[in-house]
Design a protein around this motif. Structure first.
Motif, PDB file in Angstrom:
ATOM      1  N   HIS A  20      42.833  12.865  17.371  1.00 44.30           N
ATOM      2  CA  HIS A  20      42.421  12.559  18.740  1.00 44.30           C
ATOM      3  C   HIS A  20      43.229  11.382  19.268  1.00 44.30           C
ATOM      4  CE1 HIS A  20      39.802  12.085  22.209  1.00 44.30           C
ATOM      5  NE2 HIS A  20      39.720  10.799  21.931  1.00 44.30           N
ATOM      6  N   ASN A  21      43.721  11.534  20.481  1.00 47.25           N
ATOM      7  CA  ASN A  21      44.506  10.486  21.119  1.00 47.25           C
ATOM      8  C   ASN A  21      43.726   9.970  22.318  1.00 47.25           C
ATOM      9  OD1 ASN A  21      46.537   9.243  22.971  1.00 47.25           O
ATOM     10  ND2 ASN A  21      47.963   9.829  21.351  1.00 47.25           N
ATOM     11  N   THR A  22      43.235   8.751  22.201  1.00 48.47           N
ATOM     12  CA  THR A  22      42.386   8.175  23.250  1.00 48.47           C
ATOM     13  C   THR A  22      43.113   8.074  24.580  1.00 48.47           C
ATOM     14  OG1 THR A  22      41.190   6.887  21.587  1.00 48.47           O
ATOM     15  CG2 THR A  22      40.990   6.177  23.870  1.00 48.47           C
ATOM     16  N   GLY A  23      44.362   7.643  24.539  1.00 51.58           N
ATOM     17  CA  GLY A  23      45.122   7.505  25.778  1.00 51.58           C
ATOM     18  C   GLY A  23      45.318   8.832  26.483  1.00 51.58           C
ATOM     19  N   ILE A  24      45.693   9.863  25.721  1.00 54.99           N
ATOM     20  CA  ILE A  24      45.898  11.193  26.291  1.00 54.99           C
ATOM     21  C   ILE A  24      44.609  11.718  26.909  1.00 54.99           C
ATOM     22  CG2 ILE A  24      46.282  13.609  25.671  1.00 54.99           C
ATOM     23  CD1 ILE A  24      48.838  12.244  25.859  1.00 54.99           C
ATOM     24  N   HIS A  25      43.500  11.576  26.171  1.00 56.20           N
ATOM     25  CA  HIS A  25      42.219  12.095  26.664  1.00 56.20           C
ATOM     26  C   HIS A  25      41.800  11.372  27.943  1.00 56.20           C
ATOM     27  CE1 HIS A  25      38.679  14.548  26.073  1.00 56.20           C
ATOM     28  NE2 HIS A  25      37.893  13.491  26.259  1.00 56.20           N
ATOM     29  N   GLY A  26      41.977  10.064  27.958  1.00 55.23           N
ATOM     30  CA  GLY A  26      41.641   9.307  29.156  1.00 55.23           C
ATOM     31  C   GLY A  26      42.549   9.630  30.330  1.00 55.23           C
ATOM     32  N   LEU A  27      43.841   9.867  30.039  1.00 53.92           N
ATOM     33  CA  LEU A  27      44.775  10.226  31.108  1.00 53.92           C
ATOM     34  C   LEU A  27      44.399  11.555  31.752  1.00 53.92           C
ATOM     35  CD1 LEU A  27      48.321   9.192  29.818  1.00 53.92           C
ATOM     36  CD2 LEU A  27      47.155   8.375  31.874  1.00 53.92           C
ATOM     37  N   ARG A  28      43.888  12.504  30.962  1.00 63.18           N
ATOM     38  CA  ARG A  28      43.414  13.762  31.542  1.00 63.18           C
ATOM     39  C   ARG A  28      42.356  13.490  32.610  1.00 63.18           C
ATOM     40  NH1 ARG A  28      42.885  16.106  26.095  1.00 63.18           N
ATOM     41  NH2 ARG A  28      44.549  17.630  25.748  1.00 63.18           N
ATOM     42  N   GLY A  29      41.389  12.647  32.257  1.00 64.50           N
ATOM     43  CA  GLY A  29      40.333  12.339  33.206  1.00 64.50           C
ATOM     44  C   GLY A  29      40.844  11.604  34.421  1.00 64.50           C
ATOM     45  N   LEU A  30      41.721  10.638  34.192  1.00 62.02           N
ATOM     46  CA  LEU A  30      42.289   9.879  35.305  1.00 62.02           C
ATOM     47  C   LEU A  30      43.086  10.800  36.225  1.00 62.02           C
ATOM     48  CD1 LEU A  30      42.823   7.131  36.628  1.00 62.02           C
ATOM     49  CD2 LEU A  30      44.838   6.911  35.149  1.00 62.02           C
ATOM     50  N   ALA A  31      43.857  11.727  35.644  1.00 60.24           N
ATOM     51  CA  ALA A  31      44.659  12.645  36.451  1.00 60.24           C
ATOM     52  C   ALA A  31      43.771  13.509  37.335  1.00 60.24           C
ATOM     53  CB  ALA A  31      45.524  13.520  35.541  1.00 60.24           C
ATOM     54  N   SER A  32      42.676  14.041  36.781  1.00 57.52           N
ATOM     55  CA  SER A  32      41.762  14.866  37.581  1.00 57.52           C
ATOM     56  C   SER A  32      41.139  14.059  38.712  1.00 57.52           C
ATOM     57  CB  SER A  32      40.652  15.442  36.690  1.00 57.52           C
ATOM     58  OG  SER A  32      41.130  16.491  35.904  1.00 57.52           O
ATOM     59  N   ALA A  33      40.721  12.838  38.387  1.00 56.66           N
ATOM     60  CA  ALA A  33      40.108  11.987  39.412  1.00 56.66           C
ATOM     61  C   ALA A  33      41.109  11.639  40.508  1.00 56.66           C
ATOM     62  CB  ALA A  33      39.554  10.712  38.768  1.00 56.66           C
ATOM     63  N   MET A  34      42.374  11.440  40.141  1.00 54.92           N
ATOM     64  CA  MET A  34      43.376  11.088  41.131  1.00 54.92           C
ATOM     65  C   MET A  34      43.749  12.274  42.017  1.00 54.92           C
ATOM     66  SD  MET A  34      43.741   7.938  40.933  1.00 54.92           S
ATOM     67  CE  MET A  34      45.029   7.873  42.172  1.00 54.92           C
ATOM     68  N   ALA A 274      45.862   3.270  26.416  1.00 59.29           N
ATOM     69  CA  ALA A 274      44.809   3.673  25.480  1.00 59.29           C
ATOM     70  C   ALA A 274      43.665   2.671  25.477  1.00 59.29           C
ATOM     71  CB  ALA A 274      45.384   3.839  24.083  1.00 59.29           C
ATOM     72  N   ARG A 275      44.001   1.379  25.530  1.00 59.42           N
ATOM     73  CA  ARG A 275      42.945   0.361  25.522  1.00 59.42           C
ATOM     74  C   ARG A 275      42.119   0.416  26.802  1.00 59.42           C
ATOM     75  NH1 ARG A 275      47.139  -2.893  23.161  1.00 59.42           N
ATOM     76  NH2 ARG A 275      47.477  -4.022  25.115  1.00 59.42           N
ATOM     77  N   LEU A 276      42.794   0.573  27.941  1.00 59.19           N
ATOM     78  CA  LEU A 276      42.064   0.630  29.212  1.00 59.19           C
ATOM     79  C   LEU A 276      41.220   1.892  29.323  1.00 59.19           C
ATOM     80  CD1 LEU A 276      44.796  -0.627  31.716  1.00 59.19           C
ATOM     81  CD2 LEU A 276      42.771  -1.875  30.934  1.00 59.19           C
ATOM     82  N   LEU A 277      41.753   3.016  28.836  1.00 57.76           N
ATOM     83  CA  LEU A 277      41.069   4.301  28.999  1.00 57.76           C
ATOM     84  C   LEU A 277      40.199   4.669  27.809  1.00 57.76           C
ATOM     85  CD1 LEU A 277      43.865   6.430  30.726  1.00 57.76           C
ATOM     86  CD2 LEU A 277      42.014   5.097  31.755  1.00 57.76           C
ATOM     87  N   SER A 278      39.960   3.708  26.917  1.00 59.00           N
ATOM     88  CA  SER A 278      39.019   3.948  25.813  1.00 59.00           C
ATOM     89  C   SER A 278      37.579   3.753  26.265  1.00 59.00           C
ATOM     90  CB  SER A 278      39.318   3.001  24.646  1.00 59.00           C
ATOM     91  OG  SER A 278      39.113   1.642  25.044  1.00 59.00           O
ATOM     92  N   ALA A 279      37.400   3.243  27.480  1.00 57.35           N
ATOM     93  CA  ALA A 279      36.053   3.045  28.032  1.00 57.35           C
ATOM     94  C   ALA A 279      35.322   4.380  28.131  1.00 57.35           C
ATOM     95  CB  ALA A 279      36.148   2.397  29.409  1.00 57.35           C
ATOM     96  N   ARG A 280      34.011   4.333  28.045  1.00 61.41           N
ATOM     97  CA  ARG A 280      33.210   5.568  28.016  1.00 61.41           C
ATOM     98  C   ARG A 280      33.404   6.391  29.274  1.00 61.41           C
ATOM     99  NH1 ARG A 280      27.110   4.459  26.208  1.00 61.41           N
ATOM    100  NH2 ARG A 280      27.116   6.719  26.518  1.00 61.41           N
ATOM    101  N   TRP A 281      33.532   5.743  30.429  1.00 64.60           N
ATOM    102  CA  TRP A 281      33.681   6.495  31.677  1.00 64.60           C
ATOM    103  C   TRP A 281      34.980   7.292  31.677  1.00 64.60           C
ATOM    104  CZ3 TRP A 281      37.981   5.789  34.633  1.00 64.60           C
ATOM    105  CH2 TRP A 281      38.692   4.607  34.451  1.00 64.60           C
ATOM    106  N   ALA A 282      36.055   6.682  31.142  1.00 67.34           N
ATOM    107  CA  ALA A 282      37.345   7.367  31.126  1.00 67.34           C
ATOM    108  C   ALA A 282      37.339   8.525  30.138  1.00 67.34           C
ATOM    109  CB  ALA A 282      38.456   6.376  30.777  1.00 67.34           C
ATOM    110  N   GLN A 283      36.726   8.319  28.973  1.00 67.40           N
ATOM    111  CA  GLN A 283      36.650   9.392  27.985  1.00 67.40           C
ATOM    112  C   GLN A 283      35.755  10.531  28.474  1.00 67.40           C
ATOM    113  OE1 GLN A 283      38.510   9.391  24.816  1.00 67.40           O
ATOM    114  NE2 GLN A 283      39.502   8.016  26.284  1.00 67.40           N
ATOM    115  N   TYR A 284      34.701  10.178  29.205  1.00 66.02           N
ATOM    116  CA  TYR A 284      33.846  11.206  29.798  1.00 66.02           C
ATOM    117  C   TYR A 284      34.621  12.022  30.831  1.00 66.02           C
ATOM    118  CZ  TYR A 284      30.333  13.327  32.828  1.00 66.02           C
ATOM    119  OH  TYR A 284      29.621  14.216  33.591  1.00 66.02           O
ATOM    120  N   LEU A 285      35.365  11.345  31.687  1.00 65.29           N
ATOM    121  CA  LEU A 285      36.192  12.058  32.674  1.00 65.29           C
ATOM    122  C   LEU A 285      37.206  12.955  31.971  1.00 65.29           C
ATOM    123  CD1 LEU A 285      36.950   9.416  35.468  1.00 65.29           C
ATOM    124  CD2 LEU A 285      35.404  11.384  35.590  1.00 65.29           C
TER     125      LEU A 285
END
Length: 367
Positions: A20-34, A274-285
């Motif tokens: 599991h890659n935390t940064g990649i997973h968080g970027l998916r959520g950020l991309a959808s939100a953007m 990865a550090r910024l997007l390890s937050a629960r909200w980013a991983q949920y997104l």
């Protein structure tokens, strides 16, 4: 689904770097939100405040920046899909990809088909061949449109899955003829549809990531931040459609290069991203990102009509857009959560349960 060994040794240029890659997973959520953010900004600029020059001037770079994140999805797919194609047998790889993409896509495509048949708002999309091409992800080859909003990118994804799956099979089975065919098909895909260059960027980043290339660089965090800020600025400067001649524009080439560089830093497990997007909200997104990406147009457009009907788009532009954005985002998240449970998680669970029972039955019959 269990991981299967490849029939032969993996190619040397594809070192294993799984998990599991935390940064990649968080970027998916950020991309959808953007992408949702881009539709909120761009939609209000086009349909509500089209005569407000000040709002248009400010909204255009924000709109450009948000729509760019679709291409980040392609880079993410390049990073995660090709190694997956080598780790699983072709049938399992295809099954996993279809279960991941198709149920949700089919549900919202059918909603669009039914709605368009009743309203006839887009009569060209009521054509049966157009519908069949869209549902089979062959619309790019046929020169027709996808149906459900945002699904155009899914056709690119499915074409990439096809090339990656068959290409990995050809390499692991040492089928020289098929390797040549898939190489030529991949080059044709890249030439005919230049947006697919971002898949290649993701693959190259995966290769370098597996070889720990970035770990050797000094001041990685600073370089990542500088690259991210530069990419943000470049992505806001133009609306990238990759039409004829656009690849010759310096801003396009700069944006592509910066995407590769930023992604190279972002995928590291100790990256700033990865550090910024390890937050629960980013991983949920990240978990609901596919649903959010495909569902939100069905929330945004009706919500915009409701706001217009109720007169909630006032002369106070930014307050109105902020209220519209917050309400739309909340409803989109709630709807996407339900969609994820019903059309992403449930089909996978049902398939796994069915396969477990099928294996148990086969074992009983063999006794």
């Amino acid at each position: 689904m269990t991981t299967l060994r490849a029939p032969h040794k993996l190619p040397d240029w594809l070192p294993y770097a799984g998990g599991h890659n935390t940064g990649i997973h968080g970027l998916r959520g950020l991309a959808s939100a953007m992408v949702l953010f881009a539709h909120i900004i761009g939609g209000t600029a086009e349909h509500v405040y089209a005569d407000n020059a000040a709002y248009l001037a400010v909204s255009e770079p924000l709109w450009n920046f948000g729509t760019f994140f679709v291409y980040l999805f392609f880079a993410i797919s390049g990073f995660v899909i090709l190694p997956s194609a080598f780790r699983y047998e072709p049938r399992d790889f295809a099954t996993r990809r279809m279960l991941r993409i198709y149920p949700l896509f089919l549900v919202f495509s059918l909603i669009f088909i039914a709605g368009n048949a009743v309203t006839n708002l887009q009569p060209k999309l009521n054509d049966l061949p157009t519908i069949l091409y869209a549902l089979s992800f062959t619309n790019l080859l046929a020169g027709t449109e996808q149906l459900t909003p945002n699904a155009w990118s899914l056709t690119y994804e499915m074409m990439f899955y096809f090339l990656a799956g068959l290409g990995a099979f050809a390499i692991t089975q040492r089928l020289r003829g098929l390797q040549l065919i898939m190489a030529l098909a991949s080059v044709a895909f890249l030439v005919l549809f230049p947006k697919s260059i971002y898949f290649v960027a993701g693959i190259l980043v995966f290769v370098l990531y597996g070889r720990r290339f970035v770990e050797k660089l000094p001041a990685r965090a600073l370089l990542e931040v500088i690259t991210a800020l530069s990419l943000g600025y470049a992505a806001s400067r133009a609306h990238f459609d990759f039409r004829a001649g656009e690849l010759r524009e310096p801003i396009t080439l700069i944006c592509m290069a910066l995407t590769f560089l930023y992604f190279l830093f972002a995928v590291e497990k100790d990256s700033v991203t990865a550090r910024l997007l390890s937050a629960r909200w980013a991983q949920y997104l990240g978990t609901i990102s596919y649903s959010l990406y495909l569902v939100h147009p069905y929330i945004y457009m009706p919500m915009r009509l409701v706001f217009q009907k109720l007169g909630l788009f006032s002369d106070n532009v930014w307050a109105s857009v902020l209220l519209f954005g917050v309400v739309t985002f909340i409803v989109a998240i709630a709807t996407s959560h339900v969609s994820y449970l019903l059309f992403e998680k449930l089909p996978v669970t049902l398939f796994r349960n069915w396969r477990s029972r099928d294996k148990a039955l086969q074992k009983d019959l063999s006794i």
